[in-house]
Design an enzyme around this catalytic site. Structure first.
Site, PDB file in Angstrom:
ATOM      1  CB  CYS A 126      22.239  26.235 -59.753  1.00  0.00           C
ATOM      2  SG  CYS A 126      21.431  24.840 -58.955  1.00  0.00           S
ATOM      3  CB  SER A 127      19.762  27.959 -54.777  1.00  0.00           C
ATOM      4  OG  SER A 127      18.794  26.981 -55.114  1.00  0.00           O
TER       5      SER A 127
END
Length: 120
Positions: free
Chosen positions: A11-12
């Site tokens: 997940c960024s």
């Protein structure tokens, strides 16, 4: 007490939050929450640390699984339905919003990542 991050490396936002902590010279305990199961008491304690009453505020409500399980039909104001929302996270940790940073008795969701600075 050590600072912890409930982290998903894919997940960024989670990666950005971890980087923000490291820029603050904080090396948190990284908990890969997708690899573990939470208990109902743990989730209730997490809600308390987040300062929320509605489990949906710490859930990925836009996730397909949320709708597939019919969780969007539940009303957290009804205690039994609130328990069902929490049980869904127990059964499917992917429903838990990410990242969550925990510092002692406080927690924040890192969306945006800067939210976590409030509890450092």
């Amino acid at each position: 007490m050590a600072i912890k991050i409930l982290h998903n490396p894919r997940c960024s936002k989670s990666r950005a939050t971890l980087q923000l902590l490291e820029e603050q010279k904080i090396q948190p305990e990284v908990i890969l929450y997708l690899d573990r199961t939470f208990s109902l008491p743990e989730l209730k304690a997490l809600m308390g640390k987040l300062g929320i009453e509605d489990p949906r505020l710490m859930m990925r409500t836009k996730d397909d699984l949320y709708k597939l399980l019919g969780l969007d039909q539940l009303d957290p104001a009804i205690p039994e339905q609130k328990e069902k929302l929490l049980q869904a996270i127990v059964d499917h940790s992917a429903l838990l919003e990410r990242p969550i940073v925990i510092n002692d008795n406080q927690a924040r969701i890192g969306r945006p990542p800067e939210n976590v600075l409030e509890i450092l």
